[in-house]
Design an enzyme around this catalytic site. Structure first.
Site, PDB file in Angstrom:
ATOM      1  N   PHE A  60      42.167  40.936  39.143  1.00 19.26           N
ATOM      2  CA  PHE A  60      43.412  41.034  38.384  1.00 19.26           C
ATOM      3  C   PHE A  60      44.639  40.729  39.232  1.00 19.26           C
ATOM      4  O   PHE A  60      45.737  40.639  38.737  1.00 19.26           O
ATOM      5  CB  PHE A  60      43.527  42.419  37.746  1.00 19.26           C
ATOM      6  CG  PHE A  60      42.503  42.613  36.675  1.00 19.26           C
ATOM      7  CD1 PHE A  60      42.733  42.139  35.409  1.00 19.26           C
ATOM      8  CD2 PHE A  60      41.282  43.202  36.964  1.00 19.26           C
ATOM      9  CE1 PHE A  60      41.775  42.281  34.416  1.00 19.26           C
ATOM     10  CE2 PHE A  60      40.322  43.345  35.986  1.00 19.26           C
ATOM     11  CZ  PHE A  60      40.562  42.879  34.706  1.00 19.26           C
ATOM     12  N   ARG A  61      44.443  40.571  40.513  1.00 21.46           N
ATOM     13  CA  ARG A  61      45.559  40.198  41.378  1.00 21.46           C
ATOM     14  C   ARG A  61      45.779  38.691  41.391  1.00 21.46           C
ATOM     15  O   ARG A  61      46.857  38.239  41.731  1.00 21.46           O
ATOM     16  CB  ARG A  61      45.293  40.662  42.809  1.00 21.46           C
ATOM     17  CG  ARG A  61      45.911  41.993  43.127  1.00 21.46           C
ATOM     18  CD  ARG A  61      45.706  42.278  44.605  1.00 21.46           C
ATOM     19  NE  ARG A  61      44.968  43.515  44.765  1.00 21.46           N
ATOM     20  CZ  ARG A  61      45.553  44.689  44.920  1.00 21.46           C
ATOM     21  NH1 ARG A  61      46.832  44.783  44.948  1.00 21.46           N
ATOM     22  NH2 ARG A  61      44.833  45.780  45.060  1.00 21.46           N
ATOM     23  N   VAL A  94      37.384  49.080  43.773  1.00 20.31           N
ATOM     24  CA  VAL A  94      37.369  50.400  43.142  1.00 20.31           C
ATOM     25  C   VAL A  94      36.187  50.555  42.187  1.00 20.31           C
ATOM     26  O   VAL A  94      36.066  51.550  41.494  1.00 20.31           O
ATOM     27  CB  VAL A  94      38.697  50.654  42.382  1.00 20.31           C
ATOM     28  CG1 VAL A  94      39.864  50.668  43.355  1.00 20.31           C
ATOM     29  CG2 VAL A  94      38.923  49.619  41.277  1.00 20.31           C
ATOM     30  N   ASP A  95      35.279  49.532  42.179  1.00 16.84           N
ATOM     31  CA  ASP A  95      34.245  49.466  41.147  1.00 16.84           C
ATOM     32  C   ASP A  95      32.938  50.168  41.505  1.00 16.84           C
ATOM     33  O   ASP A  95      32.042  50.266  40.680  1.00 16.84           O
ATOM     34  CB  ASP A  95      33.957  47.989  40.808  1.00 16.84           C
ATOM     35  CG  ASP A  95      33.741  47.133  42.073  1.00 16.84           C
ATOM     36  OD1 ASP A  95      33.063  47.608  43.018  1.00 16.84           O
ATOM     37  OD2 ASP A  95      34.251  45.991  42.113  1.00 16.84           O
ATOM     38  N   HIS A 115      40.970  52.003  48.488  1.00 16.56           N
ATOM     39  CA  HIS A 115      41.874  51.991  47.335  1.00 16.56           C
ATOM     40  C   HIS A 115      41.400  52.940  46.238  1.00 16.56           C
ATOM     41  O   HIS A 115      41.790  52.801  45.081  1.00 16.56           O
ATOM     42  CB  HIS A 115      42.032  50.569  46.780  1.00 16.56           C
ATOM     43  CG  HIS A 115      42.824  49.661  47.686  1.00 16.56           C
ATOM     44  ND1 HIS A 115      42.975  48.312  47.461  1.00 16.56           N
ATOM     45  CD2 HIS A 115      43.530  49.927  48.824  1.00 16.56           C
ATOM     46  CE1 HIS A 115      43.736  47.776  48.426  1.00 16.56           C
ATOM     47  NE2 HIS A 115      44.066  48.738  49.271  1.00 16.56           N
ATOM     48  N   CYS A 140      43.876  64.712  36.722  1.00 11.41           N
ATOM     49  CA  CYS A 140      45.200  64.912  36.145  1.00 11.41           C
ATOM     50  C   CYS A 140      46.234  64.483  37.177  1.00 11.41           C
ATOM     51  O   CYS A 140      46.157  64.885  38.339  1.00 11.41           O
ATOM     52  CB  CYS A 140      45.377  66.382  35.775  1.00 11.41           C
ATOM     53  SG  CYS A 140      47.082  66.797  35.359  1.00 11.41           S
ATOM     54  N   CYS A 143      45.635  66.856  30.110  1.00 12.41           N
ATOM     55  CA  CYS A 143      45.136  68.012  30.841  1.00 12.41           C
ATOM     56  C   CYS A 143      45.671  69.286  30.185  1.00 12.41           C
ATOM     57  O   CYS A 143      46.699  69.262  29.501  1.00 12.41           O
ATOM     58  CB  CYS A 143      45.610  67.922  32.290  1.00 12.41           C
ATOM     59  SG  CYS A 143      45.009  69.250  33.346  1.00 12.41           S
ATOM     60  N   CYS A 154      47.206  71.475  31.551  1.00 13.25           N
ATOM     61  CA  CYS A 154      48.554  71.713  32.096  1.00 13.25           C
ATOM     62  C   CYS A 154      49.597  70.811  31.449  1.00 13.25           C
ATOM     63  O   CYS A 154      50.789  70.920  31.743  1.00 13.25           O
ATOM     64  CB  CYS A 154      48.553  71.525  33.615  1.00 13.25           C
ATOM     65  SG  CYS A 154      48.670  69.790  34.131  1.00 13.25           S
ATOM     66  N   SER A 198      42.088  38.344  50.479  1.00 13.28           N
ATOM     67  CA  SER A 198      43.084  37.384  50.939  1.00 13.28           C
ATOM     68  C   SER A 198      43.856  37.928  52.134  1.00 13.28           C
ATOM     69  O   SER A 198      44.675  37.234  52.706  1.00 13.28           O
ATOM     70  CB  SER A 198      44.044  37.065  49.807  1.00 13.28           C
ATOM     71  OG  SER A 198      44.632  38.258  49.330  1.00 13.28           O
TER      72      SER A 198
HETATM   73 ZN   LIG Z   1      46.674  69.095  34.970  1.00  9.83          ZN
END
Ligand SMILES: [Zn+2]
Length: 247
Positions: free
Chosen positions: A37-38, A105-106, A121, A129, A147, A149, A188
């Site tokens: 996506f970059r 991140v996959d 990353h 949260c 969440c 909260c 890159s």
């Molecule tokens: Zn929270």
């Protein structure tokens, strides 16, 4: 056959390595069908992800942030590691590769069986949260739950503007300082501070990338090609060489 020569040189270095460290980036996952996506062709809705994958978007434009990550998460459901990921896991098993510091991140390295992976990353496979840090499920994120909260849910990726996870970062630096070969695949080398990592050692450096990036001169060996075809070719060379020696 310039590239064959580079593959042979890479294979000789890797075959002898006992403490190799890999830095991997989006170009490694591309061969599994993960879109980068970059890259300009990977832009989503013509929006530069650098404006969406940010703390600011999370806090002030959550609908857009949520759409972007939901799309990426759903896309990953159909993605599996390719043979190159499995070769890297095998090199770890053979005692060639010590660890991987990845920008991806996959979690495809882990899915292929790699054990020692530092996620520089973060990961898009787990969630928390944004306000209190409590862990949440993927389905809670996809359903846009909040969440208890009141905080917004988010993947455990490092957003633009956030610092890298210090454990992953420090462990990768330590491994590179001890490394006998540094292998860089599919990045890159434009994103700081990860782009500094290969240069923290005087050990030989190998760079595998589909395109030239202008950094090739800083490496001992540059293999121009996709991660998958390059790793398969290097692995085949190592194994053919081993069988020759044992005859
Ligand atoms: Zn929270």
């Amino acid at each position: 056959m310039e590239n064959l020569d580079a593959i042979r040189q890479a294979a000789v270095l890797i075959r002898e390595a006992r403490k190799m460290v890999l830095i991997s980036g989006a170009g490694l996952s591309v061969d599994s069908g993960v879109r980068d996506f970059r890259s300009s062709s990977g832009w989503w809705r013509n929006i530069d992800p650098r404006t969406v994958a940010t703390v600011e978007a999370l806090e002030t434009n959550y609908d857009l942030f949520h759409d972007f990550y939901s799309m990426r998460i759903n896309h990953l459901h159909s993605v599996v590691p390719h043979h190159g990921h499995h070769i890297l896991a095998e090199w770890e098993g053979r005692g060639i590769l010590t660890c991987i510091g990845t920008q991806n991140v996959d979690r495809l390295h882990q899915a292929a069986g790699s054990q020692n992976v530092h996620e520089l990353h973060g990961t898009i496979r787990t969630f928390r949260c944004h306000s209190c840090g409590k862990p949440h499920s993927e389905s809670a994120f996809l359903q846009k739950e909040k969440c208890a909260c009141g905080g917004k849910l988010r993947p455990n990726v490092v957003l633009f503007g956030e610092s890298l996870p210090s454990d992953a970062w420090n462990q990768t630096i330590n491994a590179i300082q001890e490394a006998d070969v540094v292998l860089v695949i599919g990045t890159s080398l434009q994103v700081a501070p990860v782009n500094q990592l290969p240069f923290l050692t005087s050990a030989p450096r190998i760079f595998i990338n589909a395109e030239e990036t202008g950094h090739e001169g800083q490496f001992d060996v540059f293999v121009k090609g996709s991660a998958l075809t390059s790793l398969v070719a290097i692995h085949a060379y190592i194994d053919s060489d081993r069988s020759n020696e044992s005859v």
